[in-house]
Design an enzyme around this catalytic site. Structure first.
Site, PDB file in Angstrom:
ATOM      1  CD  GLU A   1       4.340  -9.630   2.220  1.00  0.00           C
ATOM      2  OE1 GLU A   1       4.595  -8.438   1.918  1.00  0.00           O
ATOM      3  OE2 GLU A   1       5.192 -10.406   2.678  1.00  0.00           O
TER       4      GLU A   1
ATOM      5  CB  CYS B   1       6.540  -8.308  -0.463  1.00  0.00           C
ATOM      6  SG  CYS B   1       6.798  -6.568  -0.020  1.00  0.00           S
TER       7      CYS B   1
ATOM      8  CE  LYS C   1       8.508 -11.778   1.267  1.00  0.00           C
ATOM      9  NZ  LYS C   1       7.955 -10.737   2.167  1.00  0.00           N
TER      10      LYS C   1
END
Ligand code: ACM
Length: 271
Positions: free
Chosen positions: A39, A143, A110
């Site tokens: 990331e 993540c 995300k």
């Protein structure tokens, strides 16, 4: 067979060119179909504020970094999934891009922002989708999305064979939890995590490394150390991710009872 891997390293905050050059150098002779990067591997992670992030974020249609990665893919004949800070019409997302020899093929933003990310990133607004490369279906998450089993389930329901998971992990549960995500969905996952400590005026964060490739039975096919650069590539068999049977009479996807799961898609916690 399909070769997937990761390049784990320790990006330096704000040193975009230096971080890019580490990646280009490390992957110059890679033999793989698909490699996952961490990331935010070019900007670093712990921003002071939105202004600092804005100065470092890039639009995927005008990004020298993503262009350089695409050229790398063209030279080595492979694909990459990489995190990046995405600037898009006044908003900034913590995104990941699927990059290939012809450019950026897909961007995922995300959905589940972690902790201070909420101060400076906008929450993702893209749907969860799979992309096919070389006959293999690829899904992306970033993540902290690991903590929401809905994400990997939705990708599995769309036929993902492999989940690519750029990460900057600071909690210690993810690597083992991803084994459960793979077992319950019968697919592969490549988690590429950074390592090292980022020291910034507002504090510091230590990242846990231990990037890994996990198979559909939860088997850890390879796991990196917690404190060093590591490029690893393993062969996977996508057919194994298409067999969702878990016993003679059980199938991970068709045995589901969605009529009892309505609370999952309600927007409040009360049912
Ligand atoms: C994280 O989502 N970077 C912990």
């Amino acid at each position: 067979m399909f070769k997937v891997g990761f390049f784990q390293f320790a990006p330096r905050f704000g040193q975009v060119k230096e971080n890019l050059s580490s990646v280009l150098h490390a992957l110059a002779h890679t033999e793989a179909d698909l490699v996952v990067l961490p990331e935010l591997p070019f900007t670093g992670y712990l921003f002071e504020n939105r202004t600092e992030l804005e100065d470092l974020a890039e639009s995927p249609t005008a990004s020298a970094t993503l262009d350089a990665l695409s050229e790398l893919c063209a030279r080595g004949d492979f694909f990459l999934v990489t995190g990046f800070a995405e600037k898009a019409e006044g908003r900034i997302f913590n995104s990941s891009a699927l990059v290939g020899p012809t450019g950026v093929l897909h961007v995922y933003r995300k959905l589940h922002l972690f902790n201070k990310e909420k101060e400076y990133f906008d929450p993702g607004d893209t749907s969860l989708q799979v992309q096919e490369i070389r006959g293999v279906k690829i899904g992306m998450m970033v993540c902290f999305d690991w903590a929401f089993p809905e994400v990997s389930r939705v990708l599995a329901l769309q036929g993902a064979d492999v989940i690519c998971h750029p990460s900057n992990l600071v909690l210690t549960f993810c690597q083992e939890t991803m084994r459960a995500r793979c077992i319950e969905n019968g697919l592969y996952a490549v988690t590429c995590n950074r390592y090292g400590t980022e020291r910034r005026p507002r504090g510091e964060l230590a990242f846990t490394g231990q990037s890994q490739v996990v198979g559909p039975k939860g088997e850890v096919m390879i796991r990196a150390a917690s404190d060093q650069n590591e490029l690893a590539v393993v062969e996977i068999d996508p057919e194994k991710a298409r067999d969702k049977s878990i016993t003679e009479r059980n199938d991970l996807l068709s045995d589901r009872r969605p009529e009892f799961y309505r609370a999952l898609v309600a927007s409040s916690c009360k049912t």
